[in-house]
Scaffold this motif. Structure first.
Motif, PDB file in Angstrom:
ATOM      1  N   ASP A  83     103.698  65.360 -19.186  1.00  0.00           N
ATOM      2  CA  ASP A  83     104.548  64.198 -18.645  1.00  0.00           C
ATOM      3  C   ASP A  83     103.854  62.678 -19.310  1.00  0.00           C
ATOM      4  OD1 ASP A  83     106.462  65.522 -17.360  1.00  0.00           O
ATOM      5  OD2 ASP A  83     105.074  65.551 -15.605  1.00  0.00           O
ATOM      6  N   LEU A  84     102.514  62.959 -19.238  1.00  0.00           N
ATOM      7  CA  LEU A  84     101.760  61.716 -19.614  1.00  0.00           C
ATOM      8  C   LEU A  84     101.980  61.650 -21.149  1.00  0.00           C
ATOM      9  CD1 LEU A  84      98.243  61.979 -18.227  1.00  0.00           C
ATOM     10  CD2 LEU A  84      99.977  60.172 -17.864  1.00  0.00           C
ATOM     11  N   ILE A  85     102.113  62.725 -21.931  1.00  0.00           N
ATOM     12  CA  ILE A  85     102.005  62.343 -23.675  1.00  0.00           C
ATOM     13  C   ILE A  85     103.622  62.114 -23.781  1.00  0.00           C
ATOM     14  CG2 ILE A  85     102.394  63.964 -25.542  1.00  0.00           C
ATOM     15  CD1 ILE A  85      99.743  65.371 -24.706  1.00  0.00           C
ATOM     16  N   SER A  86     104.505  62.527 -23.030  1.00  0.00           N
ATOM     17  CA  SER A  86     105.919  62.187 -23.216  1.00  0.00           C
ATOM     18  C   SER A  86     106.133  60.551 -22.874  1.00  0.00           C
ATOM     19  CB  SER A  86     106.843  62.962 -22.607  1.00  0.00           C
ATOM     20  OG  SER A  86     106.645  62.671 -21.259  1.00  0.00           O
ATOM     21  N   SER A  87     105.398  60.263 -21.871  1.00  0.00           N
ATOM     22  CA  SER A  87     105.551  58.902 -21.658  1.00  0.00           C
ATOM     23  C   SER A  87     104.594  57.708 -22.515  1.00  0.00           C
ATOM     24  CB  SER A  87     105.470  58.400 -19.929  1.00  0.00           C
ATOM     25  OG  SER A  87     104.205  58.773 -19.720  1.00  0.00           O
ATOM     26  N   HIS A  88     103.586  58.361 -22.983  1.00  0.00           N
ATOM     27  CA  HIS A  88     102.652  57.647 -23.767  1.00  0.00           C
ATOM     28  C   HIS A  88     102.256  58.063 -25.048  1.00  0.00           C
ATOM     29  CE1 HIS A  88     102.058  56.162 -19.756  1.00  0.00           C
ATOM     30  NE2 HIS A  88     101.587  54.982 -20.384  1.00  0.00           N
ATOM     31  N   PRO A  89     103.140  58.320 -25.936  1.00  0.00           N
ATOM     32  CA  PRO A  89     103.045  59.120 -27.283  1.00  0.00           C
ATOM     33  C   PRO A  89     101.896  58.602 -28.311  1.00  0.00           C
ATOM     34  CG  PRO A  89     105.158  57.762 -27.238  1.00  0.00           C
ATOM     35  CD  PRO A  89     104.603  57.630 -26.042  1.00  0.00           C
TER      36      PRO A  89
ATOM     37  N   LEU B 244      95.560  59.796 -12.205  1.00  0.00           N
ATOM     38  CA  LEU B 244      95.538  59.460 -13.590  1.00  0.00           C
ATOM     39  C   LEU B 244      96.888  58.764 -14.426  1.00  0.00           C
ATOM     40  CD1 LEU B 244      94.150  60.172 -16.166  1.00  0.00           C
ATOM     41  CD2 LEU B 244      95.302  62.363 -16.523  1.00  0.00           C
ATOM     42  N   ALA B 245      98.136  59.331 -13.797  1.00  0.00           N
ATOM     43  CA  ALA B 245      99.338  58.530 -14.487  1.00  0.00           C
ATOM     44  C   ALA B 245      99.247  57.019 -14.025  1.00  0.00           C
ATOM     45  CB  ALA B 245     100.499  59.007 -13.815  1.00  0.00           C
ATOM     46  N   GLN B 246      98.764  56.506 -13.062  1.00  0.00           N
ATOM     47  CA  GLN B 246      98.568  55.372 -12.538  1.00  0.00           C
ATOM     48  C   GLN B 246      97.759  54.342 -13.497  1.00  0.00           C
ATOM     49  OE1 GLN B 246      97.736  54.453  -8.457  1.00  0.00           O
ATOM     50  NE2 GLN B 246      97.945  52.227  -8.975  1.00  0.00           N
ATOM     51  N   ILE B 247      96.664  55.018 -13.975  1.00  0.00           N
ATOM     52  CA  ILE B 247      95.465  54.246 -14.668  1.00  0.00           C
ATOM     53  C   ILE B 247      95.990  54.361 -16.051  1.00  0.00           C
ATOM     54  CG2 ILE B 247      93.322  54.750 -15.597  1.00  0.00           C
ATOM     55  CD1 ILE B 247      93.410  54.008 -12.665  1.00  0.00           C
ATOM     56  N   VAL B 248      96.672  55.566 -16.535  1.00  0.00           N
ATOM     57  CA  VAL B 248      97.058  55.277 -18.096  1.00  0.00           C
ATOM     58  C   VAL B 248      98.066  54.344 -18.205  1.00  0.00           C
ATOM     59  CG1 VAL B 248      98.420  56.565 -19.689  1.00  0.00           C
ATOM     60  CG2 VAL B 248      96.587  57.812 -18.513  1.00  0.00           C
TER      61      VAL B 248
END
Length: 163
Positions: free
Chosen positions: A71-77, A42-46
């Protein structure tokens, strides 16, 4: 929704995936940018795919999927996260919201409820758009002409923006 909304979907259930694709593709302005069936990817796709909404199927293991969210939300707000699950256990819903999930949608997905959630995200985005600039005029003491300058600047800027 004039500009459209792109989704990234995290889902390991093929039957639900087909239903979800059918529901999303019937909604005007909605596109599926990517589908992921492994939480580890998921992180790679995002990072690679531009999207406004991440829709995550929490089943069968909600805690595993929710551990990825913070982690995803913090890196992609700018990415809004939706979660869906057959379980409407209050603890799962609260944990999802605390991790940063914007919308929790119980299964089976109701197209109207999904549409309303998408509209809320679009509305929040339109409110976040900058509306103008703030210009500050300040003087060290009275009688320097800062009020006159601010007033004249406001009149001129109003004329420029209207014409």
């Amino acid at each position: 929704m004039a500009s459209g909304v792109r989704f990234i979907i995290l889902n390991a259930d093929d039957v639900f995936g087909a239903q979800l694709r059918g529901t999303l593709l019937k909604l005007d302005g909605v596109r599926i940018a990517a589908e992921v069936d492994q939480p580890a990817m998921l992180a790679q796709i995002v990072h690679q795919v531009s999207a406004e909404i991440l829709l995550m199927n929490l089943d069968p293991d909600p805690r595993l999927v929710l551990n990825l969210v913070a982690d995803l939300i913090s890196s992609h707000p700018a990415l809004s996260v939706f979660a869906t699950s057959a379980s409407t256990d209050g603890q799962i819903v609260i944990e999802a919201m605390r991790k940063g999930v914007k919308e929790f949608l119980p299964k089976p997905l109701d197209p109207q409820t999904l549409w309303e959630a998408i509209e809320r995200v679009a509305h929040r985005r339109s409110e976040e758009a900058p509306q103008g600039k703030l210009i500050t005029i300040l003087s060290g003491c009275g009688g320097q002409g800062s009020t006159m300058l601010a007033t004249n600047l406001a009149v001129e800027l109003a004329d420029v923006t209207q014409g």
